[in-house]
Design an enzyme around this catalytic site. Structure first.
Site, PDB file in Angstrom:
ATOM      1  CE1 TYR A   1      -3.318   2.768   0.456  1.00  0.00           C
ATOM      2  CE2 TYR A   1      -3.807   1.891   2.631  1.00  0.00           C
ATOM      3  CZ  TYR A   1      -4.082   2.780   1.616  1.00  0.00           C
ATOM      4  OH  TYR A   1      -5.103   3.687   1.747  1.00  0.00           O
TER       5      TYR A   1
ATOM      6  CE  LYS B   1      -6.341   1.633  -1.355  1.00  0.00           C
ATOM      7  NZ  LYS B   1      -7.080   1.702  -0.068  1.00  0.00           N
TER       8      LYS B   1
END
Length: 301
Positions: free
Chosen positions: A142, A170
């Site tokens: 992330y 992400k």
């Protein structure tokens, strides 16, 4: 790139960064979590991310995270990929959360870069590698420097991509050049974490999205990618444009996405230090959502 030429994404294509429901008194509300998760899947989400930013992970306990994961798994069954957020500023705690999420039934781990301490890139790389070495399920890294204070630099991602359990990113870096560089040189699946870039990143070869707005408009967010996969790029752009008003109000109005999502859902309050949206903001959100939903054809029987 069309649906039949794109590499199948590891956790689905249209993922919702699911909110965590609470009761009026602030306790974890597992019944509402089950209902919300089931509705999201029925309305077009083919994967769910739990205990991320939108899921208020900093203010939920380890036991609550595991209980939420088990409840959602019970609701959606074994076929829906569930990714659980486990990252944080403490490597030891992250390793424990990763183990507990795996035991609770997660299909993947969402691992944010260590925040607040702002470690150098070599330390960031070591952190991710330590967790990947210990985990038995795949990882989605992330990259959200606006919250963590630390970027996962493209060159770091190129090295991390060699690990067999690091399979996805992400991306909230707002760096399309960097994302394109990594996608072109690795097999990492890139998921947009910023709704305004969902279509752009997908068109560049991304895997899909992890969306906060999908909590309240799952069909409308999915329709954009569906149109693109069908070869209707003009239609995809048109549908994407229809989402802009709600996306802007939810994600760029000065309020956290968790706050704006819960203003539109019967899922209870946010936990402090977050505060609920004011009535004026909530009214504007409801009207924007109403307009977006009104543009969507009825669901086929």
């Amino acid at each position: 790139m069309t649906a039949d030429t794109r590499t199948p994404p590891p956790f689905g294509r249209t993922l919702c960064a699911m909110i965590t429901p609470f009761t009026a008194t602030g306790a974890l509300d597992l019944d509402t979590a089950r209902q919300h998760a089931s509705r999201l899947v029925a309305e077009g989400c083919d994967g769910l991310v739990l205990s991320g930013t939108t899921g208020e992970s900093p203010t939920t306990t380890d036991a609550e995270k595991a209980a939420l994961l088990r409840a959602v798994r019970e609701a959606v069954g074994p076929a829906v990929p569930l990714v659980s957020g486990v990252g944080g500023p403490d490597t030891r705690h992250t390793l424990r959360l990763a183990r507990e999420a795996e035991e609770a039934g997660a299909d993947g781990l969402l691992l944010v870069s260590p925040y607040y301490s702002r470690p150098q890139q070599s330390a960031v790389e070591t952190y991710f590698t330590r967790v990947a070495d210990a985990a038995g399920i795949p990882l989605m890294l992330y990259d959200i420097p606006g919250r963590t204070g630390t970027r996962i630099e493209p060159d770091t991602l190129l090295r991390l991509a060699e690990h067999p359990r690091i399979v996805a990113v992400k991306d909230c870096s707002y760096d399309l050049l960097g994302a394109t560089k990594v996608m072109s040189r690795t097999s990492l699946a890139y998921y947009s974490g910023c709704e305004e870039l969902n279509l752009a990143l997908y068109a560049l070869g991304g895997a899909g999205y992890v969306s906060t707005v999908a909590n309240v408009a799952p069909r409308q967010m999915r329709a954009v990618l569906d149109a693109f996969d069908a070869g209707d790029t003009t239609g995809a752009a048109r549908l994407n444009g229809l989402t802009v008003e709600l996306v802007e109000l939810m994600m760029a109005s000065g309020l956290p996405g968790t706050v704006t999502a819960k203003a539109l859902l019967p899922t209870g309050p946010v936990r402090e230090p977050l505060q609920p949206a004011g009535e004026e903001a909530a009214d504007a959100l409801r009207e924007a959502r109403r307009r977006l939903v009104a543009t969507t054809p009825p669901k086929s029987p």
